[in-house]
Design a protein around this motif. Structure first.
Motif, PDB file in Angstrom:
ATOM      1  N   THR A  85       0.833  -1.205   0.000  1.00 52.74           N
ATOM      2  CA  THR A  85       0.000   0.000   0.000  1.00 52.74           C
ATOM      3  C   THR A  85       0.868   1.255   0.000  1.00 52.74           C
ATOM      4  OG1 THR A  85      -1.715  -1.188   1.229  1.00 52.74           O
ATOM      5  CG2 THR A  85      -1.828   1.201   1.233  1.00 52.74           C
ATOM      6  N   HIS A  86       1.922   1.209   0.831  1.00 51.63           N
ATOM      7  CA  HIS A  86       2.831   2.362   0.895  1.00 51.63           C
ATOM      8  C   HIS A  86       3.507   2.600  -0.451  1.00 51.63           C
ATOM      9  CE1 HIS A  86       5.415   5.251   2.928  1.00 51.63           C
ATOM     10  NE2 HIS A  86       6.444   4.716   2.306  1.00 51.63           N
ATOM     11  N   LEU A  87       3.904   1.513  -1.120  1.00 47.23           N
ATOM     12  CA  LEU A  87       4.569   1.650  -2.415  1.00 47.23           C
ATOM     13  C   LEU A  87       3.618   2.240  -3.454  1.00 47.23           C
ATOM     14  CD1 LEU A  87       7.023   1.165  -4.211  1.00 47.23           C
ATOM     15  CD2 LEU A  87       6.170  -1.161  -4.615  1.00 47.23           C
ATOM     16  N   LYS A  88       2.373   1.762  -3.449  1.00 48.18           N
ATOM     17  CA  LYS A  88       1.402   2.304  -4.404  1.00 48.18           C
ATOM     18  C   LYS A  88       1.195   3.799  -4.173  1.00 48.18           C
ATOM     19  CE  LYS A  88      -1.167  -2.026  -5.054  1.00 48.18           C
ATOM     20  NZ  LYS A  88      -2.461  -2.710  -4.845  1.00 48.18           N
ATOM     21  N   ARG A  89       1.021   4.176  -2.897  1.00 42.46           N
ATOM     22  CA  ARG A  89       0.809   5.588  -2.593  1.00 42.46           C
ATOM     23  C   ARG A  89       2.047   6.404  -2.940  1.00 42.46           C
ATOM     24  NH1 ARG A  89      -0.732   5.769   3.043  1.00 42.46           N
ATOM     25  NH2 ARG A  89       1.498   5.948   3.511  1.00 42.46           N
ATOM     26  N   PHE A  90       3.222   5.822  -2.653  1.00 41.08           N
ATOM     27  CA  PHE A  90       4.475   6.526  -2.944  1.00 41.08           C
ATOM     28  C   PHE A  90       4.629   6.759  -4.442  1.00 41.08           C
ATOM     29  CE2 PHE A  90       9.021   6.333  -3.987  1.00 41.08           C
ATOM     30  CZ  PHE A  90       9.480   7.407  -3.254  1.00 41.08           C
ATOM     31  N   VAL A  91       4.344   5.715  -5.237  1.00 40.20           N
ATOM     32  CA  VAL A  91       4.453   5.857  -6.692  1.00 40.20           C
ATOM     33  C   VAL A  91       3.447   6.875  -7.218  1.00 40.20           C
ATOM     34  CG1 VAL A  91       4.158   4.642  -8.882  1.00 40.20           C
ATOM     35  CG2 VAL A  91       5.394   3.549  -7.006  1.00 40.20           C
ATOM     36  N   ALA A  92       2.222   6.823  -6.661  1.00 41.08           N
ATOM     37  CA  ALA A  92       1.211   7.785  -7.108  1.00 41.08           C
ATOM     38  C   ALA A  92       1.618   9.210  -6.750  1.00 41.08           C
ATOM     39  CB  ALA A  92      -0.137   7.440  -6.481  1.00 41.08           C
ATOM     40  N   ASP A  93       2.105   9.402  -5.500  1.00 42.21           N
ATOM     41  CA  ASP A  93       2.512  10.746  -5.093  1.00 42.21           C
ATOM     42  C   ASP A  93       3.711  11.238  -5.898  1.00 42.21           C
ATOM     43  OD1 ASP A  93       0.504  10.758  -3.258  1.00 42.21           O
ATOM     44  OD2 ASP A  93       1.748  10.136  -1.568  1.00 42.21           O
ATOM     45  N   ALA A  94       4.693  10.330  -6.118  1.00 39.22           N
ATOM     46  CA  ALA A  94       5.865  10.727  -6.903  1.00 39.22           C
ATOM     47  C   ALA A  94       5.459  11.100  -8.325  1.00 39.22           C
ATOM     48  CB  ALA A  94       6.897   9.592  -6.904  1.00 39.22           C
ATOM     49  N   SER A  95       4.550  10.309  -8.895  1.00 36.83           N
ATOM     50  CA  SER A  95       4.076  10.630 -10.252  1.00 36.83           C
ATOM     51  C   SER A  95       3.389  11.985 -10.277  1.00 36.83           C
ATOM     52  CB  SER A  95       3.115   9.543 -10.732  1.00 36.83           C
ATOM     53  OG  SER A  95       3.755   8.276 -10.737  1.00 36.83           O
ATOM     54  N   HIS A  96       2.592  12.242  -9.212  1.00 35.68           N
ATOM     55  CA  HIS A  96       1.899  13.543  -9.173  1.00 35.68           C
ATOM     56  C   HIS A  96       2.892  14.694  -9.030  1.00 35.68           C
ATOM     57  CE1 HIS A  96      -1.183  16.485  -8.203  1.00 35.68           C
ATOM     58  NE2 HIS A  96      -0.464  16.841  -7.134  1.00 35.68           N
ATOM     59  N   GLU A  97       3.891  14.504  -8.153  1.00 33.24           N
ATOM     60  CA  GLU A  97       4.866  15.565  -7.946  1.00 33.24           C
ATOM     61  C   GLU A  97       5.684  15.833  -9.205  1.00 33.24           C
ATOM     62  OE1 GLU A  97       5.225  17.520  -5.401  1.00 33.24           O
ATOM     63  OE2 GLU A  97       3.622  16.575  -4.252  1.00 33.24           O
ATOM     64  N   LEU A  98       6.022  14.796  -9.938  1.00 36.11           N
ATOM     65  CA  LEU A  98       6.796  14.987 -11.166  1.00 36.11           C
ATOM     66  C   LEU A  98       5.927  15.506 -12.308  1.00 36.11           C
ATOM     67  CD1 LEU A  98       9.040  11.784 -11.087  1.00 36.11           C
ATOM     68  CD2 LEU A  98       9.779  14.155 -10.759  1.00 36.11           C
ATOM     69  N   ARG A  99       4.651  15.157 -12.266  1.00 35.11           N
ATOM     70  CA  ARG A  99       3.781  15.578 -13.370  1.00 35.11           C
ATOM     71  C   ARG A  99       3.579  17.086 -13.382  1.00 35.11           C
ATOM     72  NH1 ARG A  99      -1.984  12.934 -13.214  1.00 35.11           N
ATOM     73  NH2 ARG A  99      -2.019  14.212 -11.311  1.00 35.11           N
ATOM     74  N   THR A 100       3.531  17.690 -12.184  1.00 33.42           N
ATOM     75  CA  THR A 100       3.281  19.137 -12.123  1.00 33.42           C
ATOM     76  C   THR A 100       4.389  19.942 -12.797  1.00 33.42           C
ATOM     77  OG1 THR A 100       2.018  18.837 -10.086  1.00 33.42           O
ATOM     78  CG2 THR A 100       2.832  21.053 -10.562  1.00 33.42           C
ATOM     79  N   PRO A 101       5.679  19.760 -12.441  1.00 35.01           N
ATOM     80  CA  PRO A 101       6.709  20.534 -13.158  1.00 35.01           C
ATOM     81  C   PRO A 101       6.830  20.145 -14.620  1.00 35.01           C
ATOM     82  CG  PRO A 101       7.711  18.950 -11.664  1.00 35.01           C
ATOM     83  CD  PRO A 101       6.251  18.966 -11.346  1.00 35.01           C
ATOM     84  N   LEU A 102       6.605  18.858 -14.939  1.00 39.63           N
ATOM     85  CA  LEU A 102       6.659  18.453 -16.341  1.00 39.63           C
ATOM     86  C   LEU A 102       5.561  19.133 -17.152  1.00 39.63           C
ATOM     87  CD1 LEU A 102       7.483  14.637 -16.098  1.00 39.63           C
ATOM     88  CD2 LEU A 102       8.924  16.436 -17.042  1.00 39.63           C
ATOM     89  N   ALA A 103       4.385  19.238 -16.551  1.00 38.87           N
ATOM     90  CA  ALA A 103       3.279  19.896 -17.253  1.00 38.87           C
ATOM     91  C   ALA A 103       3.591  21.376 -17.484  1.00 38.87           C
ATOM     92  CB  ALA A 103       1.986  19.736 -16.457  1.00 38.87           C
ATOM     93  N   ALA A 104       4.218  21.981 -16.461  1.00 39.82           N
ATOM     94  CA  ALA A 104       4.558  23.403 -16.617  1.00 39.82           C
ATOM     95  C   ALA A 104       5.602  23.584 -17.721  1.00 39.82           C
ATOM     96  CB  ALA A 104       5.085  23.953 -15.285  1.00 39.82           C
ATOM     97  N   ILE A 105       6.639  22.742 -17.715  1.00 39.78           N
ATOM     98  CA  ILE A 105       7.678  22.853 -18.747  1.00 39.78           C
ATOM     99  C   ILE A 105       7.090  22.600 -20.128  1.00 39.78           C
ATOM    100  CG2 ILE A 105       9.815  21.826 -19.593  1.00 39.78           C
ATOM    101  CD1 ILE A 105      10.594  21.307 -16.691  1.00 39.78           C
ATOM    102  N   ARG A 106       6.254  21.607 -20.229  1.00 41.06           N
ATOM    103  CA  ARG A 106       5.655  21.297 -21.527  1.00 41.06           C
ATOM    104  C   ARG A 106       4.753  22.433 -21.996  1.00 41.06           C
ATOM    105  NH1 ARG A 106       2.477  15.792 -21.792  1.00 41.06           N
ATOM    106  NH2 ARG A 106       1.222  16.958 -20.261  1.00 41.06           N
ATOM    107  N   GLY A 107       4.038  23.072 -21.057  1.00 43.25           N
ATOM    108  CA  GLY A 107       3.168  24.194 -21.430  1.00 43.25           C
ATOM    109  C   GLY A 107       3.961  25.348 -21.994  1.00 43.25           C
ATOM    110  N   TYR A 108       5.085  25.694 -21.325  1.00 34.47           N
ATOM    111  CA  TYR A 108       5.910  26.791 -21.830  1.00 34.47           C
ATOM    112  C   TYR A 108       6.511  26.443 -23.191  1.00 34.47           C
ATOM    113  CZ  TYR A 108       5.633  29.409 -17.466  1.00 34.47           C
ATOM    114  OH  TYR A 108       5.189  30.146 -16.406  1.00 34.47           O
ATOM    115  N   LEU A 109       6.908  25.172 -23.397  1.00 25.64           N
ATOM    116  CA  LEU A 109       7.457  24.775 -24.689  1.00 25.64           C
ATOM    117  C   LEU A 109       6.405  24.884 -25.788  1.00 25.64           C
ATOM    118  CD1 LEU A 109       9.661  21.690 -23.689  1.00 25.64           C
ATOM    119  CD2 LEU A 109      10.433  23.957 -24.393  1.00 25.64           C
ATOM    120  N   GLN A 110       5.170  24.500 -25.472  1.00 33.15           N
ATOM    121  CA  GLN A 110       4.105  24.626 -26.477  1.00 33.15           C
ATOM    122  C   GLN A 110       3.832  26.083 -26.817  1.00 33.15           C
ATOM    123  OE1 GLN A 110       0.836  22.510 -24.746  1.00 33.15           O
ATOM    124  NE2 GLN A 110       1.610  20.475 -25.344  1.00 33.15           N
TER     125      GLN A 110
END
Length: 518
Positions: free
Chosen positions: A249-274
């Motif tokens: 359960t901890h691993l699933k939550r950790f992976v989900a949280d890590a994905s969410h944390e990485l998705r936010t800056p990636l989305a911002a970088i991708r938005g500026y590139l677009q």
């Protein structure tokens, strides 16, 4: 199992009983035949003492008188026949030998012509068993005496029948006793089977590992030991299963949280590139601002990855190299950094001249840095910070001295539920306790990994960490680390080429204070 145990026990008992009956039958037969042999031997001795001859027997009168003479000579109840030295049956007077007497003589006849043997022996006449002996007359003839053992066989048969009857009843009783006794004694094993079956029926995903084998009032030591061992094994299995589920359960939550944390800056970088690709960043100022934002988000991702790597390394329980480190020196540097970053914040440092701990240097710097970064990121600048160090005495003769580090802020504090989760990964405190300035589990980056790294680092250095907080009362983080001798720090400094350039730690100076507040 009970039936097999009972049958095997009955089989062993039956074999033993059969051997007992056989030995008893042979003993009874030997005893009774010994009596018959004694009777025959007494008759032989009486005839030989009478020293009669064949002529004297032939000169006797009628048959009745002959029988009286023979009875007086010890021949009562016996079959007898007169024979010569070659065991050929001879008549007595005018009375010829009958078929039984001729058969008796034939039994004693020796093919080598030797005279009849004088010792009692067993013979078979007309299908019946006899004991026979030869008595020598005065003129070299013999009288063969034989006595039927029919009464002996009858007694032996009665004894065998009685023993078979009693033995059979005993086997039945013993079989029933063994069967029901085994059933009673093996009942705890049935409980174990039922418990194991109940666990298996739960399926591989959700087995009922809380089931245990209940003790019985009367349980034998071996079965009780097996029950105790099985319950201990089930406890271990249950604990391991719970740990596995918690880890999953901890691993699933950790992976989900890590994905969410990485998705936010990636989305911002991708938005500026677009925006840049579509030509929507027309002015130089907009492009410069977009590049700065992309650099900040990339730096944020880099810090997040670094923190994840640090946690992964600590989770693997690495073999750290603890050494004597002056905790006060590390704290002074971290406090100076905090004052440089937030000049308006008042920081009170109540520190001794020197305080030596046994810890890994890189991990200790990260622990102290994250504690103060947590205060900087999650409390308002107007909240004072108090940093103090003390030494707790060893508990008992063999106890270990501990260095206690306290970092206390005067911020909004945390609620009880948030305090329980402050060391969870990617945890951020609820905003109702002070909004963005609430003390929480995040690091300076706001990723929510700072306090998790603190916990992992303290545990890796054989220490303990806890928090003391209430809403509106600030947050206090208490870290306890193993203390090291001051001499160890001096030796470590000399080994590194510092020529021992460390403050001379007088024994009382561990608790002497140099107030340094702002």
């Amino acid at each position: 199992m009970r039936a097999k145990l009972a049958l095997s026990s009955i089989a062993v008992l039956a074999i033993g009983l059969a051997l007992l009956i056989w030995f008893s039958m042979m003993g009874v037969r030997h005893y009774l035949e010994s009596g018959v042999d004694s009777d025959l031997t007494a008759g032989r001795v009486a005839i030989e003492r009478a020293d009669i001859t064949r002529a004297q027997l032939s000169e006797l009168g009628p048959t009745a008188n002959l029988r009286d003479v023979l009875m007086s000579a010890g021949l009562h109840g016996k079959t007898f026949v007169l024979v010569d030295s070659q065991a050929i049956a001879l008549p007595i007077g005018d009375r010829a030998p009958d078929a039984l007497q001729r058969a008796l003589a034939a039994v004693f006849r020796d093919p080598h012509g030797r005279p009849p043997h004088a010792e009692p022996r067993g013979v078979s006449l007309a299908g019946d068993d006899y004991r026979a002996v030869a008595a020598r007359l005065g003129d070299g003839h013999y009288i063969l005496l034989a006595r039927s053992t029919e009464d002996v066989n009858g007694v032996v048969d009665n004894v065998v029948d009685f023993e078979l009857l009693v033995g059979g009843a005993l086997l039945v009783l013993l079989g029933a006793f063994i069967y029901f006794g085994a059933r009673w004694r093996l009942r705890p094993l049935e409980d174990m089977v039922e418990t194991a079956s109940g666990i298996a029926e739960g399926g591989p995903d959700r087995p009922d590992l809380s089931a245990r084998v209940a003790p019985r009032k009367r349980s034998f030591s071996e079965v009780e030991q097996l029950r105790t061992a099985l319950n201990a094994m089930l406890q271990q299995v249950e604990s391991a299963f719970e740990i596995r589920e918690h880890a999953a359960t901890h691993l699933k939550r950790f992976v989900a949280d890590a994905s969410h944390e990485l998705r936010t800056p990636l989305a911002a970088i991708r938005g500026y590139l677009q925006l840049y690709e579509k030509g929507m960043l027309a002015s130089e100022e907009e492009r410069t601002r977009a590049l700065a934002r992309m650099g900040a988000e990339a730096e944020r991702m880099a810090r997040l990855v670094d923190e994840l790597l640090a946690l992964a390394r600590l989770d693997q329980r690495p073999q750290l190299l603890p050494q004597a480190i002056d905790l006060v020196g590390v704290l002074r540097g971290a406090v100076a950094d905090l004052r440089a970053q937030q000049p308006a914040r008042r920081v009170h440092a109540d520190l001794p001249d020197v305080c030596v701990v046994s810890a890994d240097e890189a991990t200790l710097n990260q622990i102290v840095g994250n504690l103060l970064a947590n205060v900087r990121a999650h409390t308002p600048v107007s909240a004072d910070v108090h940093v103090s160090v003390s030494v707790s005495e060893a508990a008992g003769d063999g106890g270990e001295r501990r260095v206690v580090l306290r970092v206390r802020d005067e911020g909004p504090g945390l609620g009880a539920r948030d305090a329980e989760r402050i060391f969870d990964r990617f945890f951020r405190a609820a905003r109702e306790h002070g909004g963005p300035g609430a003390a929480g589990g995040g690091s300076a980056t706001g990723s929510g990994l700072g306090m998790a790294i603190v916990l992992a680092g303290v545990v890796a250095n054989r220490g303990e960490v806890r928090v003391e907080t209430e809403p509106g009362a600030g947050l206090t983080v208490v870290v306890e680390l193993p203390a090291a001798a001051a001499d160890a720090l001096r030796h470590a400094g000399a080994a590194e080429g510092t020529n021992g350039a460390v403050p001379d730690p007088r024994p009382p100076s561990l608790v002497s204070r140099t107030p340094d507040s702002r």
